[in-house]
Write a protein that holds these residues in place. Structure first.
Motif, PDB file in Angstrom:
ATOM      1  N   CYS A  57     -20.016  55.872   3.235  1.00 18.64           N
ATOM      2  CA  CYS A  57     -21.371  56.276   2.844  1.00 18.64           C
ATOM      3  C   CYS A  57     -22.441  55.602   3.706  1.00 18.64           C
ATOM      4  O   CYS A  57     -22.340  54.415   4.009  1.00 18.64           O
ATOM      5  N   HIS A  59     -25.285  54.564   2.945  1.00 16.23           N
ATOM      6  CA  HIS A  59     -26.110  53.544   2.282  1.00 16.23           C
ATOM      7  C   HIS A  59     -25.556  52.142   2.502  1.00 16.23           C
ATOM      8  O   HIS A  59     -26.239  51.251   2.967  1.00 16.23           O
ATOM      9  N   SER A  60     -24.266  51.981   2.189  1.00 22.12           N
ATOM     10  CA  SER A  60     -23.711  50.638   2.287  1.00 22.12           C
ATOM     11  C   SER A  60     -22.204  50.668   2.528  1.00 22.12           C
ATOM     12  O   SER A  60     -21.531  49.667   2.333  1.00 22.12           O
ATOM     13  N   GLY A  62     -19.814  52.838   1.126  1.00 21.79           N
ATOM     14  CA  GLY A  62     -18.936  53.235   0.012  1.00 21.79           C
ATOM     15  C   GLY A  62     -17.922  54.303   0.423  1.00 21.79           C
ATOM     16  O   GLY A  62     -18.169  55.091   1.343  1.00 21.79           O
ATOM     17  N   CYS A  80     -21.572  59.251  -4.186  1.00 21.42           N
ATOM     18  CA  CYS A  80     -20.866  58.041  -3.758  1.00 21.42           C
ATOM     19  C   CYS A  80     -20.488  57.197  -4.980  1.00 21.42           C
ATOM     20  O   CYS A  80     -21.320  56.979  -5.867  1.00 21.42           O
ATOM     21  N   HIS A  83     -23.030  53.389  -5.501  1.00 17.97           N
ATOM     22  CA  HIS A  83     -24.396  53.336  -6.069  1.00 17.97           C
ATOM     23  C   HIS A  83     -24.938  54.732  -6.354  1.00 17.97           C
ATOM     24  O   HIS A  83     -26.145  54.918  -6.452  1.00 17.97           O
TER      25      HIS A  83
END
Ligand code: FES
Length: 156
Positions: A57, A59-60, A62, A80, A83
């Motif tokens: 992912c 974002h971070s 995932g 995801c 989060h």
């Protein structure tokens, strides 16, 4: 040349295409993780369509192969598991719900633009192939597809 009619061309597989499974495999499992030219990708088979994206992912980092698929305002999305960010499978856009200025009591879907890299899927003779997309354009998910990303140090 293969057999067949004079006008029929054999279906071609070029060297950019990497076999990730058979159509039968996808009908059974609906999603498959694969490594394509050293890049981790996930390929979803949902309602008769294939979608390939970076596995991690934007974002971070995932693991999107463990996410739930949902319909978001008519677009098929993966949520995801870390989060709950929402990513459109067809485009890689990050989607979110915000206030609708025309109707303050309602929410509306917005796009953050393309955040997750998507890749091309081709079907040839029962095989499912992935071709990585052009990396001259950067997307946020590229960081997590690189060796700079270490899952042990990220926030889940
Ligand atoms: Fe995917 Fe945070 S890592 S939502």
């Amino acid at each position: 040349m293969g057999q067949g009619h004079a006008n029929s061309k054999p279906e071609e597989v070029d060297e950019s295409m990497v076999l990730v499974g058979s159509e039968e495999d996808f009908k059974k499992s609906k999603r498959i993780k694969a490594t394509v030219n050293d890049r981790e990708v996930v390929i979803f088979y949902h309602e008769g369509k294939y979608h390939a994206l970076d596995l991690r992912c934007y974002h971070s980092g995932g693991p999107l192969h463990l996410g739930e698929i949902e319909d978001c305002n008519g677009q098929t999305c993966i949520i995801c598991p870390w989060h709950k960010y929402t990513i459109a499978l067809g485009t890689g856009e990050g989607l979110y719900q915000g206030k609708d200025p025309e109707n303050p009591t309602a929410k509306k879907w917005y796009s953050k633009g393309v955040k997750q890299r998507v890749h091309k899927v081709t079907i040839r003779n029962g095989g499912v192939y992935v071709t990585l997309s052009d990396t001259s354009i950067r997307y946020d998910s590229d960081y997590y597809a690189s060796e700079k990303f270490d899952e042990k140090t990220c926030v889940k």
